[in-house]
Design an enzyme around this catalytic site. Structure first.
Site, short mmCIF file in Angstrom:
data_model
loop_
_atom_site.label_atom_id
_atom_site.label_comp_id
_atom_site.label_asym_id
_atom_site.label_seq_id
_atom_site.Cartn_x
_atom_site.Cartn_y
_atom_site.Cartn_z
N ASP A 38 0.88 -1.17 0.00
CA ASP A 38 0.00 0.00 0.00
C ASP A 38 0.92 1.22 0.00
OD1 ASP A 38 -2.12 2.04 0.83
OD2 ASP A 38 -3.28 0.19 1.02
N ALA A 40 -0.13 3.61 2.05
CA ALA A 40 -0.41 3.96 3.45
C ALA A 40 0.32 2.98 4.37
CB ALA A 40 -1.92 3.91 3.71
N GLY A 77 -6.18 1.53 -4.83
CA GLY A 77 -6.74 2.59 -5.68
C GLY A 77 -7.70 3.47 -4.89
N SER A 79 -11.22 4.59 -3.95
CA SER A 79 -12.36 3.67 -3.87
C SER A 79 -13.71 4.39 -3.87
CB SER A 79 -12.24 2.82 -2.60
OG SER A 79 -12.24 3.63 -1.45
N HIS A 117 -20.03 0.18 -9.71
CA HIS A 117 -20.21 1.50 -10.32
C HIS A 117 -19.82 1.53 -11.80
CE1 HIS A 117 -21.67 3.23 -6.66
NE2 HIS A 117 -20.73 2.54 -6.03
N TYR A 140 -14.92 7.66 -11.07
CA TYR A 140 -14.46 6.44 -10.40
C TYR A 140 -14.93 5.19 -11.18
CZ TYR A 140 -14.82 2.67 -6.90
OH TYR A 140 -14.76 1.46 -6.25
N LYS A 144 -12.78 2.18 -13.33
CA LYS A 144 -12.93 0.73 -13.18
C LYS A 144 -13.26 0.10 -14.54
CE LYS A 144 -12.19 0.37 -8.70
NZ LYS A 144 -11.04 -0.35 -8.14
P1 NAI Z 1 -10.07 1.67 0.69
O1 NAI Z 1 -10.14 3.06 0.18
O2 NAI Z 1 -10.34 1.42 2.13
O3 NAI Z 1 -8.65 1.03 0.34
C1 NAI Z 1 -7.95 1.33 -0.85
C2 NAI Z 1 -6.47 1.32 -0.53
O4 NAI Z 1 -5.75 1.63 -1.73
C3 NAI Z 1 -6.06 2.35 0.54
O5 NAI Z 1 -5.39 1.71 1.61
C4 NAI Z 1 -5.15 3.31 -0.22
O6 NAI Z 1 -4.08 3.80 0.56
C5 NAI Z 1 -4.66 2.44 -1.37
N1 NAI Z 1 -4.23 3.26 -2.51
C6 NAI Z 1 -4.92 4.24 -3.14
N2 NAI Z 1 -4.17 4.78 -4.09
C7 NAI Z 1 -2.97 4.14 -4.07
C8 NAI Z 1 -1.77 4.28 -4.80
N3 NAI Z 1 -1.64 5.20 -5.76
N4 NAI Z 1 -0.75 3.46 -4.50
C9 NAI Z 1 -0.85 2.53 -3.52
N5 NAI Z 1 -1.96 2.36 -2.78
C10 NAI Z 1 -3.02 3.16 -3.06
O7 NAI Z 1 -11.09 0.82 -0.20
P2 NAI Z 1 -11.74 -0.60 0.08
O8 NAI Z 1 -13.13 -0.40 0.51
O9 NAI Z 1 -10.83 -1.43 0.89
O10 NAI Z 1 -11.80 -1.20 -1.41
C11 NAI Z 1 -10.74 -1.96 -1.94
C12 NAI Z 1 -10.92 -2.05 -3.45
O11 NAI Z 1 -12.19 -2.64 -3.74
C13 NAI Z 1 -10.89 -0.70 -4.15
O12 NAI Z 1 -10.23 -0.86 -5.41
C14 NAI Z 1 -12.35 -0.38 -4.37
O13 NAI Z 1 -12.53 0.43 -5.52
C15 NAI Z 1 -12.94 -1.77 -4.56
N6 NAI Z 1 -14.34 -1.82 -4.15
C16 NAI Z 1 -14.70 -1.80 -2.83
C17 NAI Z 1 -16.02 -1.88 -2.47
C18 NAI Z 1 -16.47 -1.93 -1.04
O14 NAI Z 1 -17.67 -2.09 -0.80
N7 NAI Z 1 -15.59 -1.83 -0.04
C19 NAI Z 1 -17.08 -1.92 -3.49
C20 NAI Z 1 -16.59 -1.91 -4.85
C21 NAI Z 1 -15.27 -1.88 -5.15
C1 15L Z 2 -17.67 1.12 -4.22
O1 15L Z 2 -17.18 0.93 -5.33
C2 15L Z 2 -16.91 1.75 -3.12
O2 15L Z 2 -15.54 1.38 -3.16
C3 15L Z 2 -17.46 1.45 -1.74
O3 15L Z 2 -16.89 2.36 -0.81
C4 15L Z 2 -18.98 1.56 -1.73
O4 15L Z 2 -19.36 2.88 -1.97
C5 15L Z 2 -19.55 0.65 -2.79
O5 15L Z 2 -19.00 0.89 -4.06
C6 15L Z 2 -21.07 0.77 -2.93
O6 15L Z 2 -21.56 0.92 -4.05
O7 15L Z 2 -21.74 0.66 -1.91
#
Ligand code: NAI
Ligand code: 15L
Length: 270
Positions: A38, A40, A77, A79, A117, A140, A144
């Site tokens: 990451d 972070a 990425g 999110s 999305h 966003y 994707k």
């Molecule tokens: P999050 O925002 O909590 O985690 C994303 C992580 O990616 C963060 O730790 C951030 O530091 C890292 N990141 C962002 N840009 C970066 C870069 N340039 N280089 C290195 N690291 C980078 O998101 P979450 O909820 O954990 O989602 C994970 C993945 O799943 C994302 O790609 C998100 O788009 C996708 N997703 C998540 C959903 C959900 O319901 N949680 C729904 C749909 C898709």
């Molecule tokens: C996503 O793609 C986002 O990463 C997550 O934070 C939620 O917003 C999810 O979609 C959603 O549609 O609920």
């Protein structure tokens, strides 16, 4: 890749995020070494882990990140919907860097965290499958779409297999009425990623990531070869959600379209 075998080394990007923290533990049984990355803070390496900080927008770093890796679970990425420049760097440049690094390091399989999305401007009254047209609901979602199309190209041109997970809403619990349709429990998320990693010859497959929700909008029958069976359901949380969360105005675009509030987010630039 046989269903019972372990990988030597799996890379998990976005490992500091919400789902990354879940999969940091959930993927452990599947690999001798889990490389977590990451931009972070990730803390110290845990048993059978390597911690490799990396900004996905830095091509040279990403190329080194994928050295010696057998499979990638790519969560890293931006999110949520927001301004274009961070999305461009993390999700568009970043996913390109990832696939170029996979090609150069001969990594055969990627599990790509896409999103519902990609099709957020389909109506909630519609049932769709992965062959429905992409109708992204923001920048966003567009990023994707780029990742999904890039992964298709890298399969057709270079044979790198990808399973694109169009994740619905993966959180500890159902937070609103929309999530009664889109919810993916953490246990089902881990099982979905396991299926994507171990499926025999998935080629390029797109699957929606959702639990067994009666109100769901998505048909995964074309991805049945992955063998994913959700065990959880948002249904058990319906009474609590309906008691706590008032319904939206039915004319609100967030109630009309599958993407919910994302369809009316922004604009973020002047
Ligand atoms: P999050 O925002 O909590 O985690 C994303 C992580 O990616 C963060 O730790 C951030 O530091 C890292 N990141 C962002 N840009 C970066 C870069 N340039 N280089 C290195 N690291 C980078 O998101 P979450 O909820 O954990 O989602 C994970 C993945 O799943 C994302 O790609 C998100 O788009 C996708 N997703 C998540 C959903 C959900 O319901 N949680 C729904 C749909 C898709
Ligand atoms: C996503 O793609 C986002 O990463 C997550 O934070 C939620 O917003 C999810 O979609 C959603 O549609 O609920």
């Amino acid at each position: 890749m046989a269903d019972t075998s372990q990988f030597d080394r799996i890379l998990l990007t976005g490992a500091a995020g919400g789902l990354g923290r879940v999969l940091r533990e959930g993927l452990k049984p599947f690999a001798r070494i889990l490389r977590v990355s990451d931009r972070a803070e990730l803390g110290d390496a845990r048993p059978r882990e390597e911690v490799v900080p990396c900004d996905l927008a830095d091509a040279a770093s990403v190329r080194r990140l994928l050295e010696g890796v057998e499979a990638v679970v790519h969560l890293g990425g931006i999110s949520v919907e927001g301004p274009f420049e961070p999305i461009l760097q993390s999700n568009i440049v970043g996913v390109y860097n990832l696939y170029e690094a996979a090609r150069r390091n001969h990594v055969p399989r990627v599990v790509f965290a896409s999103s519902n999305h990609v099709t957020g401007f389909h109506r909630q009254s519609d049932r769709i499958d992965a062959q429905a047209p992409m109708r992204p609901d923001g920048l966003y979602g567009v990023s994707k779409c780029f990742g999904e199309n890039l992964s298709r190209f890298y399969f057709d041109r270079y044979g790198i297999e990808t399973v694109c997970l169009r994740i619905g809403s993966s959180f500890p619990e159902v937070r609103d009425r929309r999530m009664l349709s889109t919810f993916l429990s953490y246990d089902d998320l881990v099982e979905l990623v396991r299926c994507a990693l171990f499926a025999e010859s998935p080629g390029h497959t797109v699957i929606y990531g959702m639990s067994n929700n009666t109100a769901g909008w998505w048909d995964n029958s074309k991805a049945s070869h992955l063998g994913f069976r959700a065990r959880d359901s948002a249904d058990v949380q319906r009474p609590r959600v309906e008691a706590q969360v008032p319904p939206l105005d039915p004319a609100d675009p967030a109630a009309v379209y599958q993407g919910g509030a994302f369809v009316r987010a922004g604009p973020f630039e002047e």
